[in-house]
Design an enzyme around this catalytic site. Structure first.
Site, short mmCIF file in Angstrom:
data_model
loop_
_atom_site.label_atom_id
_atom_site.label_comp_id
_atom_site.label_asym_id
_atom_site.label_seq_id
_atom_site.Cartn_x
_atom_site.Cartn_y
_atom_site.Cartn_z
N LYS A 1 -0.88 -5.77 11.47
CA LYS A 1 -1.14 -6.29 9.42
C LYS A 1 0.51 -5.34 9.73
O LYS A 1 1.01 -4.19 10.00
CB LYS A 1 -1.63 -5.13 8.05
CG LYS A 1 -1.35 -5.61 7.44
CD LYS A 1 -2.21 -5.04 5.77
CE LYS A 1 -2.75 -3.07 5.12
NZ LYS A 1 -2.80 -2.37 4.70
N ARG B 1 -10.72 -4.68 1.00
CA ARG B 1 -10.98 -3.30 2.12
C ARG B 1 -10.16 -2.12 1.88
O ARG B 1 -11.73 -1.92 2.13
CB ARG B 1 -9.49 -4.07 3.90
CG ARG B 1 -8.18 -3.94 3.48
CD ARG B 1 -8.66 -2.19 4.16
NE ARG B 1 -6.84 -2.59 5.26
CZ ARG B 1 -6.43 -0.88 4.42
NH1 ARG B 1 -6.82 -0.15 3.83
NH2 ARG B 1 -5.56 -1.00 5.36
N SER C 1 -0.21 7.04 -5.03
CA SER C 1 0.82 7.47 -4.42
C SER C 1 1.19 8.95 -4.04
O SER C 1 2.33 8.90 -4.26
CB SER C 1 1.82 6.19 -4.38
OG SER C 1 2.32 6.41 -5.73
N MET D 1 -8.89 7.75 -1.45
CA MET D 1 -8.09 6.51 -0.71
C MET D 1 -7.17 6.40 -0.84
O MET D 1 -6.27 5.46 -0.22
CB MET D 1 -8.98 5.29 -1.28
CG MET D 1 -10.19 5.48 -1.37
SD MET D 1 -11.26 5.89 -0.16
CE MET D 1 -10.47 4.37 0.78
#
Length: 321
Positions: free
Chosen positions: A67, A110, A199, A219
């Protein structure tokens, strides 16, 4: 070569299929049947963007590829998602290009599936309150996937920019759950499961804010220097991850390891819990933490699944390459 455009992904990939693919690839990684190659992720010095490559090979499923993409923080103002990526799959037997797949929606799905897998295998069965830290594009995907794993009765949320909390409130309403905007202290006091999806380069939650028995899915940290929770919280928790090498280099664990608060040997693979070679949660009072760094094999697994679906439904484009 097959092409599956970004615009076709939403009609092809659902959360259940994505969950199965991610759970399977975590298990394969832990068994040694699949492995990731070293990650390249760099600031390009333009548009404040982070760009890189994630790749790997699944010997069992024969998914081989990469990716390519990253994070452009100014994209939302342009009507685009901040995360932009494309997946390239290769034939494992010949090395020929097999498929080119739009990776933006797949990345969100995902990533949400990974935290959802961690909730299924690590959260307390009686978890009732879901805490959301972050209200960006991926937060809605995270919430929708999470609520399928436990009988949540309420969602509480916090974001650096409170005006963005409408995304969480609207998603909770869509799911039939009440939503409350809270302080970080209150979020920690109420939540049985917490998902951080920001972030941030500075810790948001500390150990003192988390009650016993909480499961935390971190995450957002996927780059050197990023950090969503304090190293003290990582050290307090029983830590699980998708891949240990990434966790200590670009994941949430990088800071606790660097500070000498956590040893690499103390980090377990979520795949080991799935395979039954690790017990996972050992008590109702234990704090568990999943460091979801986002491995290339996740992208390859969902991309391979979507290519098969696209071919079966006649929406994949075949080109001579």
């Amino acid at each position: 070569m097959w092409i599956v455009p970004e615009a076709k992904i939403a009609d092809l990939m659902d959360r259940a299929t994505c969950f199965t693919a991610i759970e399977g690839v975590f298990a394969a990684m832990s068994r040694g049947d699949a492995y990731n190659f070293p990650v390249i992720r760099e600031s390009i010095g333009h548009a404040d963007a982070l760009y890189g490559f994630k790749s790997g090979f699944d010997r069992q499923g024969l998914a081989l590829g990469l990716k390519s993409g990253g994070y452009w923080p100014g994209n939302e103002a342009k009507g685009l998602t901040n995360h932009q990526s494309t997946v390239v799959l290769f034939d494992a037997d010949t090395g020929k290009v097999k498929a080119l797949v739009g990776g933006n929606l797949l990345t969100a799905l995902r990533t949400a599936a990974a935290s959802s897998v961690s909730i299924r295998h690590l959260a307390r069965e009686d978890a009732k309150v879901l805490g959301m830290v972050g209200a960006g594009h991926q937060s809605a995907f995270q919430m929708r996937a999470a609520v399928e794993q436990r009988q949540f009765e309420k969602v509480v949320g916090w974001n650096f920019h409170p005006e963005m909390l409408d995304r969480l409130a609207n998603t909770a309403q869509e799911l039939g759950l009440p939503f409350e905007a809270v302080s970080l202290d209150e979020l920690g006091a109420q939540s049985d499961v917490i998902i951080t999806i920001t972030s941030s380069f500075d810790p948001i939650l500390s150990a003192a804010q988390i009650k016993p028995g909480t499961h935390i899915a971190c995450m957002g940290t996927d780059t050197k220097g990023k950090q969503e929770v304090g190293a003290d919280l990582v050290a307090r928790a029983t830590v699980f991850t998708d891949e240990v090498a990434q966790a200590i280099s670009i994941g949430e664990c990088q800071h606790a390891v660097a500070d000498g608060l956590l040893d690499k040997a103390d980090i377990a693979e979520l795949g080991a819990v799935i395979n039954g070679t690790h017990t996972g949660r050992s008590s109702a009072e234990e704090v568990t933490l999943f460091d979801g760094t986002g491995v290339g094999l996740q992208d390859l697994a969902v991309a391979a699944a979507v290519v098969d679906l696209a071919i079966a439904k006649g929406v994949a484009i075949e080109v001579d390459f």
